[in-house]
Design a protein around this motif. Structure first.
Motif, PDB file in Angstrom:
ATOM      1  N   SER A 194      32.883  33.451  40.989  1.00 45.07           N
ATOM      2  CA  SER A 194      32.655  33.296  42.427  1.00 45.07           C
ATOM      3  C   SER A 194      31.238  32.824  42.728  1.00 45.07           C
ATOM      4  O   SER A 194      31.003  32.156  43.748  1.00 45.07           O
ATOM      5  CB  SER A 194      32.934  34.608  43.162  1.00 45.07           C
ATOM      6  OG  SER A 194      31.968  35.600  42.843  1.00 45.07           O
ATOM      7  N   THR A 195      30.296  33.159  41.859  1.00 45.02           N
ATOM      8  CA  THR A 195      28.923  32.704  42.083  1.00 45.02           C
ATOM      9  C   THR A 195      28.802  31.203  41.847  1.00 45.02           C
ATOM     10  O   THR A 195      28.056  30.511  42.541  1.00 45.02           O
ATOM     11  CB  THR A 195      27.937  33.455  41.175  1.00 45.02           C
ATOM     12  OG1 THR A 195      28.251  33.190  39.792  1.00 45.02           O
ATOM     13  CG2 THR A 195      28.029  34.957  41.402  1.00 45.02           C
ATOM     14  N   ALA A 249      38.356  27.608  49.316  1.00 48.31           N
ATOM     15  CA  ALA A 249      38.522  28.930  48.716  1.00 48.31           C
ATOM     16  C   ALA A 249      39.648  28.892  47.685  1.00 48.31           C
ATOM     17  O   ALA A 249      40.556  28.062  47.748  1.00 48.31           O
ATOM     18  CB  ALA A 249      38.833  29.979  49.787  1.00 48.31           C
ATOM     19  N   TRP A 299      31.387  29.031  42.180  1.00 47.76           N
ATOM     20  CA  TRP A 299      32.066  28.416  43.320  1.00 47.76           C
ATOM     21  C   TRP A 299      31.182  28.482  44.563  1.00 47.76           C
ATOM     22  O   TRP A 299      31.178  27.562  45.379  1.00 47.76           O
ATOM     23  CB  TRP A 299      33.399  29.121  43.580  1.00 47.76           C
ATOM     24  CG  TRP A 299      34.492  28.764  42.625  1.00 47.76           C
ATOM     25  CD1 TRP A 299      34.422  28.742  41.258  1.00 47.76           C
ATOM     26  CD2 TRP A 299      35.831  28.368  42.953  1.00 47.76           C
ATOM     27  NE1 TRP A 299      35.626  28.370  40.718  1.00 47.76           N
ATOM     28  CE2 TRP A 299      36.513  28.133  41.734  1.00 47.76           C
ATOM     29  CE3 TRP A 299      36.513  28.214  44.145  1.00 47.76           C
ATOM     30  CZ2 TRP A 299      37.846  27.743  41.686  1.00 47.76           C
ATOM     31  CZ3 TRP A 299      37.856  27.823  44.105  1.00 47.76           C
ATOM     32  CH2 TRP A 299      38.506  27.581  42.883  1.00 47.76           C
ATOM     33  N   GLY A 300      30.437  29.561  44.683  1.00 42.60           N
ATOM     34  CA  GLY A 300      29.557  29.719  45.839  1.00 42.60           C
ATOM     35  C   GLY A 300      28.483  28.650  45.915  1.00 42.60           C
ATOM     36  O   GLY A 300      28.022  28.295  47.009  1.00 42.60           O
ATOM     37  N   ARG A 340      34.610  29.956  48.259  1.00 44.18           N
ATOM     38  CA  ARG A 340      34.834  31.357  47.923  1.00 44.18           C
ATOM     39  C   ARG A 340      35.939  31.487  46.873  1.00 44.18           C
ATOM     40  O   ARG A 340      36.780  30.591  46.720  1.00 44.18           O
ATOM     41  CB  ARG A 340      35.228  32.155  49.170  1.00 44.18           C
ATOM     42  CG  ARG A 340      34.161  32.186  50.242  1.00 44.18           C
ATOM     43  CD  ARG A 340      34.596  32.990  51.466  1.00 44.18           C
ATOM     44  NE  ARG A 340      35.759  32.389  52.126  1.00 44.18           N
ATOM     45  CZ  ARG A 340      36.997  32.842  52.034  1.00 44.18           C
ATOM     46  NH1 ARG A 340      37.260  33.948  51.321  1.00 44.18           N
ATOM     47  NH2 ARG A 340      37.997  32.244  52.667  1.00 44.18           N
ATOM     48  N   LEU A 341      35.961  32.634  46.179  1.00 47.89           N
ATOM     49  CA  LEU A 341      36.961  32.867  45.135  1.00 47.89           C
ATOM     50  C   LEU A 341      37.261  34.351  45.046  1.00 47.89           C
ATOM     51  O   LEU A 341      36.346  35.172  44.945  1.00 47.89           O
ATOM     52  CB  LEU A 341      36.438  32.366  43.793  1.00 47.89           C
ATOM     53  CG  LEU A 341      37.337  32.571  42.577  1.00 47.89           C
ATOM     54  CD1 LEU A 341      38.627  31.762  42.715  1.00 47.89           C
ATOM     55  CD2 LEU A 341      36.597  32.190  41.300  1.00 47.89           C
ATOM     56  N   ASN A 342      38.536  34.709  45.093  1.00 50.70           N
ATOM     57  CA  ASN A 342      38.966  36.102  44.981  1.00 50.70           C
ATOM     58  C   ASN A 342      40.243  36.186  44.151  1.00 50.70           C
ATOM     59  O   ASN A 342      40.862  35.163  43.835  1.00 50.70           O
ATOM     60  CB  ASN A 342      39.237  36.687  46.376  1.00 50.70           C
ATOM     61  CG  ASN A 342      37.985  36.802  47.218  1.00 50.70           C
ATOM     62  OD1 ASN A 342      37.136  37.650  46.978  1.00 50.70           O
ATOM     63  ND2 ASN A 342      37.862  35.932  48.224  1.00 50.70           N
ATOM     64  N   THR A 367      34.238  37.367  48.973  1.00 54.65           N
ATOM     65  CA  THR A 367      34.306  36.569  47.760  1.00 54.65           C
ATOM     66  C   THR A 367      33.951  37.429  46.558  1.00 54.65           C
ATOM     67  O   THR A 367      33.233  38.426  46.671  1.00 54.65           O
ATOM     68  CB  THR A 367      33.376  35.337  47.844  1.00 54.65           C
ATOM     69  OG1 THR A 367      33.682  34.426  46.785  1.00 54.65           O
ATOM     70  CG2 THR A 367      31.911  35.730  47.788  1.00 54.65           C
ATOM     71  N   GLY A 368      34.521  37.066  45.415  1.00 50.73           N
ATOM     72  CA  GLY A 368      34.211  37.761  44.168  1.00 50.73           C
ATOM     73  C   GLY A 368      34.854  39.124  44.026  1.00 50.73           C
ATOM     74  O   GLY A 368      34.393  39.945  43.237  1.00 50.73           O
ATOM     75  N   VAL A 406      36.926  36.323  37.798  1.00 56.72           N
ATOM     76  CA  VAL A 406      36.833  35.835  39.179  1.00 56.72           C
ATOM     77  C   VAL A 406      35.509  36.258  39.803  1.00 56.72           C
ATOM     78  O   VAL A 406      34.848  35.464  40.487  1.00 56.72           O
ATOM     79  CB  VAL A 406      38.031  36.348  40.004  1.00 56.72           C
ATOM     80  CG1 VAL A 406      37.751  36.240  41.503  1.00 56.72           C
ATOM     81  CG2 VAL A 406      39.290  35.571  39.649  1.00 56.72           C
TER      82      VAL A 406
END
Length: 281
Positions: A185-186, A121, A188-189, A194-196, A254-255, A181
């Motif tokens: 996030s998609t 993440a 990274w998914g 995950r990414l926030n 995420t996102g 972000v």
């Protein structure tokens, strides 16, 4: 050397707080543009028992960020990435802020999307200023979210004749962090990561102290006084939020952006501060 790597970009107060909170049992790869800052931070963290390696990075350079990502991957399993680096309105002119706070984040998201481990993440430190930025059109937000990083600063509405005020540049950059972000996030998914982002309020860091000493210091204090918590935030407050978003309890998050501002945005939006416009963190 630990098999897991925590990458922290930015060796200031928030970066050190995150290292202390999450670095035990990991290799901490700490990156910053200032070599002296890095050396001091490395010594401090090593004295506290952490395994630390450092690398100078210029987040506005795609090659420099790519080199950092490659170094991280060579060190082990990159499962946590935290981007805290940035410039505030009292530190730089408008275009420099856009370059570091907007382009720099986009480059980091792109490069670390190629090395983040499955189950990993990332967190980008944005700002509550992104929630107060001047209204952007849907088309502009779409462009900020999806324009290739090397073309971002060429967007017409970001041109030097359009964005001249550092505070305005900061707000736009931080709003761009939010939408960038969400879009990234998609990507990274697709790697199972995950990414926030986190939007801090007024935090007691060297940058925050510079803002308090600047022309908007009185307004900043008024915002804090009007907030529900009535206090400045600490780097530990942000580190706790980072730990949550990087940890297993946030596995379905995420996102999105987490506002960690002590209630300042709520106070402004509720009308408690009238027509006042919130400043950068």
């Amino acid at each position: 050397m630990s098999a897991k790597v925590l990458v922290i970009i930015g060796a200031g107060g928030m970066g050190l707080a995150v290292a202390r909170r999450l670095g035990a049992g990991r290799t901490v790869l700490l990156a910053d543009i200032g070599e002296d800052v890095l050396k001091a931070a490395e010594q401090t963290l090593r004295d506290e028992g952490l395994t630390v390696t450092t690398q100078v990075v210029d987040v506005t350079s795609a090659a420099s960020v790519q080199h950092l990502a490659q170094t991280a991957q060579a060190a082990g399993e990159v499962d946590q990435v935290v981007h805290t680096a940035g410039l505030s309105p009292v530190q730089a002119p408008a275009q420099a802020i856009l370059k570091v706070d907007l382009l720099g984040v986009a480059l980091v998201l792109d490069e670390f999307a190629t090395v983040i481990a499955a189950g990993g993440a990332g967190v980008v430190i944005a700002s509550m200023a992104g929630h107060f930025a001047a209204a952007l059109t849907p088309e502009q937000e779409h462009a900020l979210a999806l324009t290739p990083a090397d073309q971002l600063l060429q967007l017409p509405f970001l041109s030097p004749d359009k964005v001249t005020d550092p505070a305005a540049a900061y707000g736009i950059a931080k709003r761009a962090n939010h939408v960038r972000v969400a879009a990234a996030s998609t990507v990274w998914g697709e790697r199972g990561a995950r990414l926030n982002s986190i939007s801090p309020g007024v935090i007691s860091t060297p940058m925050g102290q510079q803002e308090l000493a600047g022309q908007d210091g009185q307004l900043i204090r008024a915002l804090v006084d009007a907030s529900a918590t009535g206090r400045f935030g600490t780097p530990s407050d942000i580190a706790a939020a980072v730990a949550f978003l990087l940890g297993p309890d946030a596995s379905f998050i995420t996102g999105t952006d987490l506002l960690v501002d002590g209630g300042v945005v709520a106070a402004v939006r509720s009308g408690r501060l009238g027509a006042l416009t919130a400043p950068a963190e």
